[in-house]
Design a protein around this motif. Structure first.
Motif, PDB file in Angstrom:
ATOM      1  N   ASP A 370       0.809  -1.221   0.000  1.00 29.22           N
ATOM      2  CA  ASP A 370       0.000   0.000   0.000  1.00 29.22           C
ATOM      3  C   ASP A 370       0.844   1.273   0.000  1.00 29.22           C
ATOM      4  O   ASP A 370       0.328   2.373   0.156  1.00 29.22           O
ATOM      5  CB  ASP A 370      -0.954   0.014   1.198  1.00 29.22           C
ATOM      6  CG  ASP A 370      -0.216  -0.049   2.529  1.00 29.22           C
ATOM      7  OD1 ASP A 370       1.004  -0.314   2.515  1.00 29.22           O
ATOM      8  OD2 ASP A 370      -0.849   0.155   3.578  1.00 29.22           O
ATOM      9  N   GLU A 371       2.155   1.122  -0.147  1.00 34.21           N
ATOM     10  CA  GLU A 371       3.043   2.293  -0.165  1.00 34.21           C
ATOM     11  C   GLU A 371       3.472   2.636  -1.593  1.00 34.21           C
ATOM     12  O   GLU A 371       4.595   3.088  -1.826  1.00 34.21           O
ATOM     13  CB  GLU A 371       4.284   2.018   0.700  1.00 34.21           C
ATOM     14  CG  GLU A 371       4.023   2.023   2.187  1.00 34.21           C
ATOM     15  CD  GLU A 371       3.752   3.416   2.737  1.00 34.21           C
ATOM     16  OE1 GLU A 371       4.099   4.392   2.055  1.00 34.21           O
ATOM     17  OE2 GLU A 371       3.186   3.512   3.834  1.00 34.21           O
ATOM     18  N   TYR A 372       2.595   2.424  -2.544  1.00 32.98           N
ATOM     19  CA  TYR A 372       2.900   2.715  -3.949  1.00 32.98           C
ATOM     20  C   TYR A 372       3.107   4.213  -4.155  1.00 32.98           C
ATOM     21  O   TYR A 372       2.357   5.036  -3.633  1.00 32.98           O
ATOM     22  CB  TYR A 372       1.760   2.230  -4.841  1.00 32.98           C
ATOM     23  CG  TYR A 372       1.936   2.560  -6.309  1.00 32.98           C
ATOM     24  CD1 TYR A 372       2.716   1.757  -7.132  1.00 32.98           C
ATOM     25  CD2 TYR A 372       1.332   3.681  -6.865  1.00 32.98           C
ATOM     26  CE1 TYR A 372       2.879   2.053  -8.471  1.00 32.98           C
ATOM     27  CE2 TYR A 372       1.490   3.992  -8.221  1.00 32.98           C
ATOM     28  CZ  TYR A 372       2.266   3.171  -9.011  1.00 32.98           C
ATOM     29  OH  TYR A 372       2.434   3.472 -10.336  1.00 32.98           O
ATOM     30  N   ARG A 373       4.138   4.554  -4.925  1.00 35.04           N
ATOM     31  CA  ARG A 373       4.401   5.939  -5.293  1.00 35.04           C
ATOM     32  C   ARG A 373       4.632   6.008  -6.803  1.00 35.04           C
ATOM     33  O   ARG A 373       5.530   5.325  -7.325  1.00 35.04           O
ATOM     34  CB  ARG A 373       5.624   6.496  -4.559  1.00 35.04           C
ATOM     35  CG  ARG A 373       5.454   6.618  -3.056  1.00 35.04           C
ATOM     36  CD  ARG A 373       4.420   7.679  -2.692  1.00 35.04           C
ATOM     37  NE  ARG A 373       4.318   7.887  -1.267  1.00 35.04           N
ATOM     38  CZ  ARG A 373       3.567   7.167  -0.450  1.00 35.04           C
ATOM     39  NH1 ARG A 373       2.838   6.162  -0.937  1.00 35.04           N
ATOM     40  NH2 ARG A 373       3.519   7.421   0.846  1.00 35.04           N
ATOM     41  N   PRO A 374       3.858   6.812  -7.533  1.00 35.19           N
ATOM     42  CA  PRO A 374       4.014   6.883  -8.992  1.00 35.19           C
ATOM     43  C   PRO A 374       5.433   7.223  -9.433  1.00 35.19           C
ATOM     44  O   PRO A 374       5.966   6.618 -10.376  1.00 35.19           O
ATOM     45  CB  PRO A 374       3.022   7.982  -9.394  1.00 35.19           C
ATOM     46  CG  PRO A 374       2.000   7.982  -8.312  1.00 35.19           C
ATOM     47  CD  PRO A 374       2.744   7.657  -7.046  1.00 35.19           C
ATOM     48  N   SER A 398       3.188  -2.418 -16.628  1.00 32.00           N
ATOM     49  CA  SER A 398       1.809  -2.883 -16.442  1.00 32.00           C
ATOM     50  C   SER A 398       1.205  -2.306 -15.166  1.00 32.00           C
ATOM     51  O   SER A 398       0.031  -1.902 -15.141  1.00 32.00           O
ATOM     52  CB  SER A 398       1.772  -4.415 -16.396  1.00 32.00           C
ATOM     53  OG  SER A 398       2.188  -4.956 -17.618  1.00 32.00           O
ATOM     54  N   GLU A 399       2.009  -2.254 -14.095  1.00 33.85           N
ATOM     55  CA  GLU A 399       1.516  -1.684 -12.847  1.00 33.85           C
ATOM     56  C   GLU A 399       1.187  -0.207 -13.032  1.00 33.85           C
ATOM     57  O   GLU A 399       0.172   0.287 -12.517  1.00 33.85           O
ATOM     58  CB  GLU A 399       2.545  -1.859 -11.735  1.00 33.85           C
ATOM     59  CG  GLU A 399       2.051  -1.384 -10.374  1.00 33.85           C
ATOM     60  CD  GLU A 399       3.029  -1.667  -9.255  1.00 33.85           C
ATOM     61  OE1 GLU A 399       2.621  -1.543  -8.084  1.00 33.85           O
ATOM     62  OE2 GLU A 399       4.197  -1.998  -9.535  1.00 33.85           O
ATOM     63  N   ALA A 400       2.018   0.492 -13.777  1.00 40.48           N
ATOM     64  CA  ALA A 400       1.769   1.907 -14.033  1.00 40.48           C
ATOM     65  C   ALA A 400       0.465   2.096 -14.817  1.00 40.48           C
ATOM     66  O   ALA A 400      -0.338   2.988 -14.507  1.00 40.48           O
ATOM     67  CB  ALA A 400       2.942   2.520 -14.796  1.00 40.48           C
ATOM     68  N   PHE A 401       0.243   1.251 -15.834  1.00 41.77           N
ATOM     69  CA  PHE A 401      -1.009   1.344 -16.590  1.00 41.77           C
ATOM     70  C   PHE A 401      -2.209   1.074 -15.686  1.00 41.77           C
ATOM     71  O   PHE A 401      -3.226   1.778 -15.748  1.00 41.77           O
ATOM     72  CB  PHE A 401      -0.999   0.352 -17.747  1.00 41.77           C
ATOM     73  CG  PHE A 401      -0.124   0.761 -18.908  1.00 41.77           C
ATOM     74  CD1 PHE A 401      -0.043   2.083 -19.306  1.00 41.77           C
ATOM     75  CD2 PHE A 401       0.606  -0.190 -19.622  1.00 41.77           C
ATOM     76  CE1 PHE A 401       0.759   2.464 -20.374  1.00 41.77           C
ATOM     77  CE2 PHE A 401       1.404   0.170 -20.691  1.00 41.77           C
ATOM     78  CZ  PHE A 401       1.488   1.502 -21.070  1.00 41.77           C
ATOM     79  N   CYS A 402      -2.102   0.054 -14.841  1.00 37.38           N
ATOM     80  CA  CYS A 402      -3.215  -0.316 -13.965  1.00 37.38           C
ATOM     81  C   CYS A 402      -3.537   0.792 -12.965  1.00 37.38           C
ATOM     82  O   CYS A 402      -4.699   0.989 -12.590  1.00 37.38           O
ATOM     83  CB  CYS A 402      -2.893  -1.608 -13.222  1.00 37.38           C
ATOM     84  SG  CYS A 402      -2.865  -3.077 -14.269  1.00 37.38           S
ATOM     85  N   ARG A 403      -2.522   1.521 -12.508  1.00 34.73           N
ATOM     86  CA  ARG A 403      -2.716   2.563 -11.494  1.00 34.73           C
ATOM     87  C   ARG A 403      -2.858   3.955 -12.112  1.00 34.73           C
ATOM     88  O   ARG A 403      -2.810   4.953 -11.408  1.00 34.73           O
ATOM     89  CB  ARG A 403      -1.558   2.541 -10.497  1.00 34.73           C
ATOM     90  CG  ARG A 403      -1.496   1.280  -9.644  1.00 34.73           C
ATOM     91  CD  ARG A 403      -0.304   1.338  -8.709  1.00 34.73           C
ATOM     92  NE  ARG A 403      -0.195   0.193  -7.833  1.00 34.73           N
ATOM     93  CZ  ARG A 403      -0.733   0.102  -6.621  1.00 34.73           C
ATOM     94  NH1 ARG A 403      -1.444   1.111  -6.151  1.00 34.73           N
ATOM     95  NH2 ARG A 403      -0.557  -0.975  -5.883  1.00 34.73           N
ATOM     96  N   ASN A 404      -2.985   4.001 -13.440  1.00 34.74           N
ATOM     97  CA  ASN A 404      -3.162   5.280 -14.146  1.00 34.74           C
ATOM     98  C   ASN A 404      -2.005   6.245 -13.916  1.00 34.74           C
ATOM     99  O   ASN A 404      -2.181   7.467 -13.865  1.00 34.74           O
ATOM    100  CB  ASN A 404      -4.478   5.952 -13.741  1.00 34.74           C
ATOM    101  CG  ASN A 404      -5.692   5.137 -14.143  1.00 34.74           C
ATOM    102  OD1 ASN A 404      -5.718   4.552 -15.220  1.00 34.74           O
ATOM    103  ND2 ASN A 404      -6.675   5.073 -13.264  1.00 34.74           N
ATOM    104  N   GLN A 435      -0.603   0.804 -26.017  1.00 29.86           N
ATOM    105  CA  GLN A 435      -1.044   1.061 -24.645  1.00 29.86           C
ATOM    106  C   GLN A 435      -0.651   2.456 -24.185  1.00 29.86           C
ATOM    107  O   GLN A 435      -1.416   3.135 -23.493  1.00 29.86           O
ATOM    108  CB  GLN A 435      -0.449   0.001 -23.705  1.00 29.86           C
ATOM    109  CG  GLN A 435      -1.085  -1.372 -23.826  1.00 29.86           C
ATOM    110  CD  GLN A 435      -0.519  -2.335 -22.811  1.00 29.86           C
ATOM    111  OE1 GLN A 435       0.654  -2.710 -22.859  1.00 29.86           O
ATOM    112  NE2 GLN A 435      -1.344  -2.735 -21.859  1.00 29.86           N
ATOM    113  N   ALA A 436       0.573   2.876 -24.526  1.00 30.19           N
ATOM    114  CA  ALA A 436       1.050   4.201 -24.111  1.00 30.19           C
ATOM    115  C   ALA A 436       0.204   5.308 -24.734  1.00 30.19           C
ATOM    116  O   ALA A 436      -0.114   6.310 -24.087  1.00 30.19           O
ATOM    117  CB  ALA A 436       2.518   4.365 -24.491  1.00 30.19           C
TER     118      ALA A 436
END
Length: 520
Positions: A370-374, A398-404, A435-436
């Motif tokens: 839960d400590e995700y940072r873009p 993929s994680e970046a795409f999922c988290r916008n 995707q980008a």
């Protein structure tokens, strides 16, 4: 007549306190925003963060105040036997646990009455039990303030209020983001003749933690003008923290000179507060000189000092000293110092350390999900792209795409392109580009040129031409480099007619000739 006026003032202050407790106001916007916010790379955070980041500084004014208050209480305590003191603490602890279990909307007065809290207070007439109870309830400041309000109703000749109780309540009001209540409590304490330095310290702290820097400094000026009170080292530590958080380094250093001129002994919190300020201001030389002065003097660094130094070394990308310091506090960092772990990962991302991937992955094990940072996600994409680790890079993409999360820098995009190019993964690059585009990432001409080069190398000329349509859809029109890529693709496989056609198009558009097409 004086007694009547005094009683009237107290009654009025209690009425105001009751109103504020019954209708808690939302927190005010800070007068001066936290300086750490401008340094966040999202940042967003949170902060968080920002004040949240700086709240981990060991120069915590509320903690200092708590320790000072408890120490003063024990000095004047009539409980001299350790066993009796521990028995009282145990009783207070049991009462605190029961109160913490009470739902937010339930009346707590009934719990206090049923547990005979009044009798507990009478066992320590100097306020020790009350202060201890408020300290144990600090995680729920509004609950603690309700307990304080109940306590004031029990005041009589046997258990009078003491200044430290008001100081504790003022600090709790600050934690509850209710600075108006903190000011009312301060005024009430003055009206009943209990105004001491600790109350000024508490109100300064309440204003500081709510971003009201000017008001906090104003209270310090009031303290200096009060002939009944004198600033202590705790007062100056709070003032150091105020200026340090605002990156007013010149003011902070002036306070340090005042401390020395007043013949006050610097404490551990003094040094930690100053080091924290230099870390915040990215003044690495001053940070180190303060640490060395501390290490050579009578006050030795503690774990908090080392954590601050570790953070400073990480932000300054001084990997050698960062790693040496990390060894000393490894257990504490891995256990709960997530911001420090992030700073260390960031330092490795920005470095050319030969084992940076291994170092990063070892630290990532201690990062909660839960400590995700873009911003950190983007840094990791770039690291794995630069190292040519396509699978790991794609996991973070993929994680970046999922988290916008959006990538807006061309440097990161070029690193991704290079990674795909080095492993000749044109189909994976094509999928990434689609995707980008959809996710709104920074699209650059290099993405399409790279696809054309890779399609040309694989003799997939039809798909190479289709890239021109993709470019046109994104309003990227052919350049000289675009035609050179096409020319080289045709020329390499011996399709000279198509190569000559490309030369003609370049000539028509005024782009010149490919070097190897010029007559010798």
């Amino acid at each position: 007549m004086r007694a009547a006026a005094k009683a009237s003032a107290v009654a009025k202050a209690r009425h105001l306190l009751h109103r504020r407790l019954s209708s808690h106001k939302p927190p005010r916007l800070p007068l001066v925003s936290s300086p750490s916010l401008s340094k966040t790379l999202t940042h967003s955070p949170s902060s968080s963060s920002c004040a949240a980041t700086l709240r981990r500084f060991s120069s915590d004014g509320i903690s200092d105040l708590r320790d000072g208050v408890l120490l003063l209480s024990e000095k004047t305590s009539s409980i001299h036997i350790d066993g009796e003191r521990e028995e009282l603490r145990a009783a207070v602890s049991a009462l605190a646990d029961e109160l913490l279990a009470v739902p937010d909307n339930q009346e707590i007065a009934g719990v206090l009455d049923s547990r005979s809290a009044d009798a507990l207070l009478r066992r320590s007439p100097n306020g020790f039990a009350s202060i201890e109870l408020l300290s144990r309830l600090k995680s729920r400041p509004l609950l603690a303030l309700e307990v304080f309000n109940w306590r004031r109703k029990q005041v009589d000749a046997e258990i009078p209020m003491v200044p430290e109780e008001y100081a504790k309540a003022i600090a709790l009001a600050g934690r509850a983001k209710n600075v108006d209540l903190a000011a009312d409590l301060f005024s009430e304490a003055g009206a009943v003749g209990l105004l001491e330095t600790s109350l000024y310290n508490a109100l300064m702290t309440a204003y500081m933690y709510n971003g009201l820097i000017k008001k906090a400094v104003s209270i310090f000026e009031d303290l200096k003008g009060d002939h009944r009170c004198t600033p202590t080292i705790v007062t100056y530590n709070i003032l150091l923290s105020i200026y340090g958080r605002s990156m007013l380094v010149d003011h902070m250093e002036a306070v340090l000179r005042t401390i020395d001129e007043a013949k006050l002994s610097r404490t551990l919190n003094t040094y930690n507060t100053v080091i924290a300020a230099y870390v915040t201001a990215w003044m690495w030389d001053q940070m180190e000189s303060t640490f060395h002065a501390m290490d050579e003097g009578p006050i030795k660094p503690d774990v908090n000092t080392l954590l601050l130094m570790l953070r400073g070394y990480a932000h300054s990308c001084n990997l050698e000293k960062m790693e040496r310091t990390y060894v000393l506090v490894k257990d504490q960092v891995n256990d709960r110092q997530v911001p420090v772990i992030r700073a260390m990962i960031c330092a490795y991302c920005k470095s050319s350390h030969p084992e940076r991937v291994q170092k990063i992955e070892a630290l990532m094990k201690f990062m909660p999900e839960d400590e995700y940072r873009p911003w950190l996600n983007v840094l990791l994409i770039r690291v794995y792209a630069q190292e040519g680790l396509v699978e790991a890079m794609e996991r973070f993409i993929s994680e970046a795409f999922c988290r916008n999360t959006m990538v807006t820098t061309s440097g990161v995009m070029r690193s991704i392109i290079s990674s795909y190019f080095q492993c000749n993964a044109v189909d994976r690059l094509a999928g990434f580009v689609k995707q980008a585009e959809y996710a709104g990432w920074r699209i650059c001409r290099s993405l399409y040129h790279c696809k054309m080069v890779m399609y040309g190398k694989q003799n997939r000329l039809k798909e190479m031409h289709e890239v021109l349509d993709e470019m046109e859809n994104c309003r990227y029109f052919p350049t000289k480099k675009t035609f050179l890529i096409m020319y080289k693709a045709y020329f390499t496989i011996g399709r000279r007619l198509e190569a000559q056609t490309v030369i003609g198009m370049m000539w028509k558009l005024g782009l010149g000739y490919p070097v190897d097409a010029l007559p010798s």
